[in-house]
Design a protein around this motif. Sequence first.
Motif, PDB file in Angstrom:
ATOM      1  N   LYS A 165       7.906 -25.114 -89.890  1.00  0.00           N
ATOM      2  CA  LYS A 165       6.817 -25.647 -90.586  1.00  0.00           C
ATOM      3  C   LYS A 165       5.669 -24.458 -90.117  1.00  0.00           C
ATOM      4  O   LYS A 165       4.691 -24.045 -91.138  1.00  0.00           O
ATOM      5  N   ILE A 166       5.660 -23.742 -89.134  1.00  0.00           N
ATOM      6  CA  ILE A 166       4.628 -22.596 -88.795  1.00  0.00           C
ATOM      7  C   ILE A 166       4.875 -21.472 -89.441  1.00  0.00           C
ATOM      8  O   ILE A 166       3.970 -20.958 -90.171  1.00  0.00           O
ATOM      9  N   PHE A 167       5.981 -20.849 -89.277  1.00  0.00           N
ATOM     10  CA  PHE A 167       6.392 -19.448 -89.590  1.00  0.00           C
ATOM     11  C   PHE A 167       7.029 -19.566 -91.155  1.00  0.00           C
ATOM     12  O   PHE A 167       6.910 -18.432 -91.638  1.00  0.00           O
ATOM     13  N   PHE A 168       7.315 -20.508 -91.673  1.00  0.00           N
ATOM     14  CA  PHE A 168       7.859 -20.669 -93.056  1.00  0.00           C
ATOM     15  C   PHE A 168       6.612 -21.190 -94.316  1.00  0.00           C
ATOM     16  O   PHE A 168       7.153 -21.198 -95.441  1.00  0.00           O
ATOM     17  N   HIS A 169       5.545 -21.669 -93.343  1.00  0.00           N
ATOM     18  CA  HIS A 169       4.542 -22.150 -94.372  1.00  0.00           C
ATOM     19  C   HIS A 169       4.177 -20.979 -95.301  1.00  0.00           C
ATOM     20  O   HIS A 169       3.705 -19.804 -94.582  1.00  0.00           O
ATOM     21  N   PRO A 170       3.912 -21.129 -96.528  1.00  0.00           N
ATOM     22  CA  PRO A 170       3.364 -20.053 -97.513  1.00  0.00           C
ATOM     23  C   PRO A 170       2.123 -19.193 -97.261  1.00  0.00           C
ATOM     24  O   PRO A 170       2.042 -18.106 -97.242  1.00  0.00           O
ATOM     25  N   PHE A 171       1.181 -20.292 -96.493  1.00  0.00           N
ATOM     26  CA  PHE A 171      -0.201 -19.734 -96.252  1.00  0.00           C
ATOM     27  C   PHE A 171       0.104 -18.798 -95.001  1.00  0.00           C
ATOM     28  O   PHE A 171      -0.525 -17.822 -94.863  1.00  0.00           O
ATOM     29  N   ILE A 172       1.035 -19.345 -93.961  1.00  0.00           N
ATOM     30  CA  ILE A 172       1.009 -18.687 -93.018  1.00  0.00           C
ATOM     31  C   ILE A 172       1.786 -17.173 -93.027  1.00  0.00           C
ATOM     32  O   ILE A 172       1.148 -16.178 -92.550  1.00  0.00           O
ATOM     33  N   ILE A 173       2.704 -17.321 -93.776  1.00  0.00           N
ATOM     34  CA  ILE A 173       3.451 -16.115 -94.368  1.00  0.00           C
ATOM     35  C   ILE A 173       2.585 -15.121 -94.990  1.00  0.00           C
ATOM     36  O   ILE A 173       2.294 -13.713 -94.726  1.00  0.00           O
ATOM     37  N   ALA A 174       1.596 -15.578 -95.986  1.00  0.00           N
ATOM     38  CA  ALA A 174       0.592 -14.671 -96.692  1.00  0.00           C
ATOM     39  C   ALA A 174      -0.563 -14.083 -95.692  1.00  0.00           C
ATOM     40  O   ALA A 174      -0.771 -13.108 -95.811  1.00  0.00           O
ATOM     41  N   THR A 175      -0.849 -15.056 -94.585  1.00  0.00           N
ATOM     42  CA  THR A 175      -1.684 -14.522 -93.669  1.00  0.00           C
ATOM     43  C   THR A 175      -0.979 -13.482 -92.876  1.00  0.00           C
ATOM     44  O   THR A 175      -1.831 -12.249 -92.394  1.00  0.00           O
ATOM     45  N   ILE A 176       0.058 -13.625 -92.350  1.00  0.00           N
ATOM     46  CA  ILE A 176       0.599 -12.620 -91.483  1.00  0.00           C
ATOM     47  C   ILE A 176       1.079 -11.384 -92.340  1.00  0.00           C
ATOM     48  O   ILE A 176       0.581 -10.011 -91.627  1.00  0.00           O
ATOM     49  N   LEU A 177       1.219 -11.371 -93.482  1.00  0.00           N
ATOM     50  CA  LEU A 177       1.375 -10.199 -94.330  1.00  0.00           C
ATOM     51  C   LEU A 177      -0.139  -9.466 -94.593  1.00  0.00           C
ATOM     52  O   LEU A 177      -0.025  -8.104 -94.934  1.00  0.00           O
ATOM     53  N   GLY A 178      -0.907 -10.270 -94.920  1.00  0.00           N
ATOM     54  CA  GLY A 178      -2.116  -9.779 -95.100  1.00  0.00           C
ATOM     55  C   GLY A 178      -2.987  -8.949 -93.934  1.00  0.00           C
ATOM     56  O   GLY A 178      -3.346  -7.894 -93.944  1.00  0.00           O
ATOM     57  N   ILE A 179      -2.505  -9.623 -92.631  1.00  0.00           N
ATOM     58  CA  ILE A 179      -2.978  -8.985 -91.384  1.00  0.00           C
ATOM     59  C   ILE A 179      -2.209  -7.518 -91.171  1.00  0.00           C
ATOM     60  O   ILE A 179      -2.901  -6.511 -90.843  1.00  0.00           O
ATOM     61  N   GLY A 180      -1.091  -7.503 -91.419  1.00  0.00           N
ATOM     62  CA  GLY A 180      -0.061  -6.397 -91.360  1.00  0.00           C
ATOM     63  C   GLY A 180      -0.598  -5.392 -92.214  1.00  0.00           C
ATOM     64  O   GLY A 180      -0.600  -4.316 -91.684  1.00  0.00           O
ATOM     65  N   ALA A 181      -1.041  -5.782 -93.412  1.00  0.00           N
ATOM     66  CA  ALA A 181      -1.524  -4.646 -94.451  1.00  0.00           C
ATOM     67  C   ALA A 181      -2.682  -4.120 -93.892  1.00  0.00           C
ATOM     68  O   ALA A 181      -3.097  -2.922 -94.026  1.00  0.00           O
ATOM     69  N   ALA A 182      -3.719  -4.968 -93.278  1.00  0.00           N
ATOM     70  CA  ALA A 182      -5.018  -4.707 -92.780  1.00  0.00           C
ATOM     71  C   ALA A 182      -4.750  -3.533 -91.626  1.00  0.00           C
ATOM     72  O   ALA A 182      -5.476  -2.623 -91.411  1.00  0.00           O
ATOM     73  N   VAL A 183      -3.697  -4.056 -90.689  1.00  0.00           N
ATOM     74  CA  VAL A 183      -3.519  -3.012 -89.589  1.00  0.00           C
ATOM     75  C   VAL A 183      -2.939  -1.792 -90.092  1.00  0.00           C
ATOM     76  O   VAL A 183      -3.216  -0.856 -89.405  1.00  0.00           O
ATOM     77  N   ALA A 184      -2.146  -1.784 -90.864  1.00  0.00           N
ATOM     78  CA  ALA A 184      -1.385  -0.585 -91.392  1.00  0.00           C
ATOM     79  C   ALA A 184      -2.137   0.180 -92.323  1.00  0.00           C
ATOM     80  O   ALA A 184      -1.694   1.657 -92.787  1.00  0.00           O
ATOM     81  N   GLY A 185      -3.229  -0.283 -93.140  1.00  0.00           N
ATOM     82  CA  GLY A 185      -3.955   0.017 -94.036  1.00  0.00           C
ATOM     83  C   GLY A 185      -3.329   0.504 -95.330  1.00  0.00           C
ATOM     84  O   GLY A 185      -3.531   1.407 -96.024  1.00  0.00           O
ATOM     85  N   LEU A 186      -2.365  -0.252 -95.598  1.00  0.00           N
ATOM     86  CA  LEU A 186      -1.577  -0.508 -96.914  1.00  0.00           C
ATOM     87  C   LEU A 186      -2.278  -1.044 -97.821  1.00  0.00           C
ATOM     88  O   LEU A 186      -3.086  -2.125 -97.928  1.00  0.00           O
ATOM     89  N   THR A 187      -2.073  -0.324 -99.163  1.00  0.00           N
ATOM     90  CA  THR A 187      -2.732  -1.050-100.348  1.00  0.00           C
ATOM     91  C   THR A 187      -1.649  -1.181-101.402  1.00  0.00           C
ATOM     92  O   THR A 187      -0.954  -0.063-101.841  1.00  0.00           O
ATOM     93  N   PRO A 188      -1.463  -2.303-101.977  1.00  0.00           N
ATOM     94  CA  PRO A 188      -0.367  -2.526-102.879  1.00  0.00           C
ATOM     95  C   PRO A 188      -0.679  -1.590-104.159  1.00  0.00           C
ATOM     96  O   PRO A 188      -1.792  -1.305-104.333  1.00  0.00           O
ATOM     97  N   PRO A 189       0.350  -1.594-104.854  1.00  0.00           N
ATOM     98  CA  PRO A 189       0.184  -0.713-106.287  1.00  0.00           C
ATOM     99  C   PRO A 189      -0.840  -1.339-107.194  1.00  0.00           C
ATOM    100  O   PRO A 189      -0.963  -2.612-107.083  1.00  0.00           O
TER     101      PRO A 189
END
Length: 314
Positions: A165-189
């Motif tokens: 429930k924690i790690f497969f919730h869509p909001f939590i996944i999106a949050t982890i991906l968003g934080i990862g993108a912020a840390v890595a400085g990635l910008t989607p196409p």
Amino acid sequence: MLSVFNLVLPFFGLIFLGFFVARINRQPLEALGWMNTFIVYVALPAMFFQILSRTPVSELTQWGFIIGCTASTFCIFAIMFLIGMVRTRRIDESTIQGLAAAYGNIGYMGPPLAILAFGAPAAVPVALIFCFDNIFHFVISPLMMAISGNDKRSKSELMLGVLKKIFFHPFIIATILGIGAAVAGLTPPLAMTRMIDLLAAAAAPCALFAMGATLALRPLKRVPKELYLIVPLKLLVQPLMIYGMLNLAGDFPPVWIHTAMLMAALPTATNVFVIAQQYGVWVERASSSILATTLFSILTLTLWLYAMTNGLIP
């Protein structure tokens, strides 16, 4: 006051539209299935990713803020749970009552209302509150139901269910991906960025409309006596408690404190009904609690926003 009404009324107007259309159209509750799927799995995750991927990393590690907010949620849950235990002597019913008083609509209503009220700086506290409050609720619900004997799963199955429930919730996944993108400085196409922006813009109106339709299609059969405690605890006491907790926990920007108070002042989440239905406990009364807190929050949210935007909260 007019500016506050102009802020709040469109949100409740969308809920009312959903309620009204569901009443006159008479579709079954199951007809909302794909709309809810779009909201939970696509639109709201896109909004969380959009917000967090553009956030400075230093703002995502405010542990004092996280602890203060989660502690206040736990305190409200514990207060209502203990009152329920005194009245019913049933752990399962008392758990749903505690959730009704502590678990606000931080997914559907919280993000769009907070960002519209306080601007982009509200995005980070919204995301932090959402993640850690949901982790608390995902853990406490099956744990208390297992203690009550209502959840018959083994300890390993219970733990696995909580982690899923924690790690497969869509909001939590999106949050982890968003934080990862912020840390890595990635910008989607560019094409993906535009698609994410379109989905994020659809999140708030769809979620609020669906919330109104859901309220209309759930029958109001049993009004619990506990409402006279749940309504003030959820809409008045929890925002005051979170204000006190955050002032003890550290020195945070006013917009963070106001955002936390607003999130705490939201009505009971529809997930409380889902949890009650899952375990077959307090189902109709959970639905009544959601409807009652939503109706009363029209007044209380208006007053809270007026106090926050006019400097009445020190």
